[in-house]
Design an enzyme around this catalytic site. Structure first.
Site, PDB file in Angstrom:
ATOM      1  CG  PHE A   1       6.659   2.057 -12.663  1.00 26.30           C
ATOM      2  CD1 PHE A   1       6.479   1.070 -11.933  1.00 26.30           C
ATOM      3  CD2 PHE A   1       5.914   2.377 -13.486  1.00 26.30           C
ATOM      4  CE1 PHE A   1       6.266   1.812 -10.382  1.00 26.30           C
ATOM      5  CE2 PHE A   1       4.440   2.856 -12.271  1.00 26.30           C
ATOM      6  CZ  PHE A   1       4.977   2.041 -10.691  1.00 26.30           C
TER       7      PHE A   1
ATOM      8  CG  MET B   1     -18.346 -24.381   3.288  1.00 23.31           C
ATOM      9  SD  MET B   1     -20.573 -25.339   3.660  1.00 23.31           S
ATOM     10  CE  MET B   1     -21.229 -24.425   2.284  1.00 23.31           C
TER      11      MET B   1
END
Lengths: 170, 580
Positions: B114, B484
């Protein structure tokens, strides 16, 4: 393996590294990231078990090699790098090969083997296992000689190399 | 030598304290849990972030502002992957940083446990070095090595991955003995600081003989604390200085020898002076593609002196005529000494200087002035902010148009006042970086200049800023676009706008900021700008966000189009008739 390509395409680097887990992956990763093909690679501890020596043969032009050497040198676990030049170094490679050896070809194969300076490791009814240590070109030649008889299995170590003694005294 | 029985977790915190760490940024979780217990008793201030990426950028901001290594600590698995971006950012911008990640217990590594991931594998190519510690006894030495590697030579990020069992006091594998003054073991790490006097003499000769020299200054100047030495060199020789995006502030913008920023959005004079130079003295700069433009047309007549502490930079992009490997401050001081002793030469550079001043007159940084009916100009906001804030204000920016405007229109007169993501170009950098800088300098004003695209990537760290009482200020240049990208689509994709419009309605930035505990304002008109900034500057008990609604069509100029040479620099329309 393109063993018949001209020798200058290959560069032999002898890289002394810390003998720690993960170091080989760092070195190999550096080549992989720049898409340089590793032709052969051999690694084992040196006389000092804190360090290992990697002999790596790379297929590339010499300009990017300079960049690779500098990048390799930046790896914290890399202690020393030497580029070995053909003619100024001693290179050896080990091959183990199992070849078909019928009664009528067996003597011929052993003759080739003796001339090359190899050894018989194991004998079977219709096959032989042989070994040869030598300069990579001699190992190449011997492999070519065996091919017509039928190679069953073959493993080469990749080359290991050290600078020749006269070079080391410079 | 003092020794003391200890567990790995306490030893880790103790080792950080011994390195002088005063603050760390992080977020706990399963695998790193045991290390968070001794933090309660530590002198180190821990800043609890809302996302691990924030922790990494805060550590970077702290490092940019101080020169000291930033420290972040997070757990394993998803936390480690969340901090990959800041690691890569720090790697590309040579930011000293130490990141500690939790790892599943040693015996569980490789079992898909995990929250397990191969953190050292993932980060191998984006860290200066990383460590997987397998034995509690190795923790103090590894931390010492990590800080040493991060801060010496070419600085960079170092990651230390720590399996849970070696820091968990309930696990026998965490038992170790603390030893004072543990020795490092880094046989392969020997950064070279000193410079070759021969190379310095050769460099000095090129400097003496040059007719059109330029000092091309990169972020290495700041890393080497070489701003003073640089100024001495510039004033001794009278050679003009360009400061790259990573070096803004390394040389005062108001200095008469300052030519400004080079590169894709550099000013005309800086770009053209480099392009026309017969000598570039590159000091801690790496010939980045954003600076060189198309490489085969870059500074075609220039000889190159290249000074860098990283030998792999020398000749990587452009073959130097003189390569100087070593610390750039040591190199500059040696060069200054050599030029003081042997003279700076007697080449007449008056023609070159008058060409430079001609460019400065004809092509100043400028934008179309606002006329009634126009939307607010983003450049104007930057100018007003610049003029209304103290000289030593720290500016942190995100990535995009707002970053370029901030770099262009701010006046950087002090080193370590400009913090941005140059190499990786990480959107969302500014808010966490500003927080890191403000933690380092609580008495200084820190402004984040952000875009709306960036803001939505890391705004949650304003909660951190509120809760931890880190009163940064955010100037949000909100044009509702990924500006941009929009600019490129307008100029290079026939105005075909693909997936660049965000929204004019949502989120409501003022409400969002307020919900995070900030003081927030929205500004639409130029005549509201000064007042809003003045009010923001008065607030010092919580973060401030000003949502400046700026013109969406505004573009960043000058611009070297991608794939073009720097000689093909595009200037704004109203300058296009000027003789070049």
């Amino acid at each position: 393996m393109n063993v018949h390509e001209p020798e200058f395409r290959y560069h032999t680097l002898v890289v002394t590294v810390e003998n720690k887990s993960g170091v080989l992956a760092r070195v190999a990763g550096l080549f992989a990231r720049r898409a340089f093909n590793i032709e052969s690679l051999a690694v084992a501890p040196t006389d000092d078990e804190e360090f290992s020596r990697i002999t790596v043969v790379v297929d590339l032009e010499s300009a990017p090699l300079d960049q690779v050497v500098k990048q390799l040198d930046k790896l914290v676990n890399v202690v020393e790098i030497r580029e070995l030049h053909p003619g100024h170094s001693v290179e050896r490679e080990l091959m183990i090969v199992t070849v078909i050896a019928e009664p009528d070809t067996r003597d011929e194969i052993v003759e080739h083997l003796d001339r090359a300076g190899g050894k018989v490791l194991s004998l079977g009814t219709d096959r032989m296992m042989l070994s040869l240590v030598g300069p990579p070109s001699r190992v190449d030649d011997f492999e070519d000689l065996l091919r017509p008889y039928g190679i069953v299995e073959l493993q080469r170590t990749g080359r290991v190399a050290l600078a020749s003694l006269d070079d080391a005294l410079d | 030598m003092a020794t003391e029985p200890m567990d790995g977790g306490r030893a880790l915190i103790r080792a950080l304290e011994e390195e002088g760490v005063d603050v760390m940024f992080g977020l706990p979780g399963g695998a790193i849990l045991p290390v968070y217990d001794p933090i309660i008793d530590s002198s180190i201030r821990h800043i609890l972030v809302r996302h691990e990426q924030g922790a990494g950028h805060m550590a970077e901001g702290y490092a940019h502002a101080t020169g000291r290594p930033g420290v972040a600590m997070v757990t394993s698995g998803p936390a480690a992957t969340n901090i990959v971006t800041p690691l890569c950012d720090a790697y590309l911008d040579s930011v000293p940083m130490v990141v500690i990640t939790g790892q599943v217990p040693y015996a569980a590594i490789g079992t898909d446990a995990f929250q397990e991931c191969d953190t050292t594998g993932i980060t191998q190519s984006i860290t200066k070095h990383n460590f997987l510690v397998t034995d509690a006894q190795d923790i103090p030495r590894t931390i010492k090595e990590a800080f040493h590697i991060a801060t010496t030579g070419r600085p960079g990020p170092v990651l230390v991955d720590i399996p849970k069992d070696i820091v968990d006091p309930t696990n026998p594998r965490s038992a170790m003995t603390w030893e004072d003054d543990v020795a490092m073991d880094l046989p392969g790490y020997r950064p070279q600081v000193d410079v070759d006097p021969e190379a310095i003499r050769a460099a000095a000769k090129l400097v003496r003989d040059a007719e059109r020299p330029v000092l091309y200054v990169g972020g290495g100047i700041l890393k080497a604390r070489a701003a003073e030495a640089l100024r001495e060199l510039a004033e001794l020789t009278g050679i003009g200085v360009v400061t790259t995006l990573m070096a803004r502030g390394a040389f005062p913008d108001s200095h008469e020898l300052c030519l400004g920023m080079p590169g894709m959005h550099g000013n005309y004079t800086a770009v053209t002076a480099m392009q026309e130079a017969d000598l570039l003295v590159a000091l801690g700069a790496r010939f980045d593609d954003r600076v060189t433009g198309r490489l085969d047309g870059f500074a075609p007549d220039a000889r190159i002196v290249h000074v860098d502490i990283d030998p792999a930079e020398l000749g990587k992009v452009r073959r130097p005529d003189v390569a100087v490997q070593g610390d750039v401050r040591v190199a500059i001081e040696a060069l200054v000494a050599e030029l003081s002793d042997g003279g700076t030469g007697d080449v007449d550079r008056s023609a070159w200087k008058s060409r430079i001043s001609g460019w400065q007159e004809r092509f100043p940084l400028a934008y179309e002035p606002w006329v009634p009916g126009d939307a607010l100009k983003p450049q104007y906001v930057i100018e007003q902010l610049r003029d209304a804030t103290p000289d030593d204000t720290i500016v942190a920016s995100g990535v995009g148009q707002h970053q370029m405007w901030a770099s262009q229109y701010w006046t950087f007169d002090h080193p370590y006042t400009w913090i941005n993501s140059g190499g990786l170009g990480t959107m969302g950098f500014s808010i966490p970086a500003a927080i890191g800088a403000k933690v380092a300098h609580p008495d200084r004003m820190v402004w984040a200049v952000d875009g709306d695209g960036c803001f939505q990537m890391t705004a949650q760290e304003l909660v951190t800023a509120t809760v931890e009482e880190i009163p940064i200020k955010v100037a949000l240049l909100n044009n509702s676009y990924l500006g941009m990208v929009r600019q490129w689509q307008e100029m290079f994709y026939d105005e075909r706008y693909s997936e660049v419009f965000l929204s004019k309605e949502v989120p409501d930035y003022k409400m969002w900021a307020e919900s995070m505990g900030c003081f927030a304002m929205r500004v639409d008109d130029p005549d509201e700008v000064d007042d809003a900034i003045a009010r923001a500057n008065e607030v010092d008990d919580r973060p401030v966000v000003i949502d400046f609604r700026v013109a969406a069509a505004e573009k960043v100029f000058p611009m070297v189009p991608s794939g073009k040479t720097n000689s093909e620099l595009v200037v704004p329309e109203f300058q296009q008739d000027q003789p070049r």
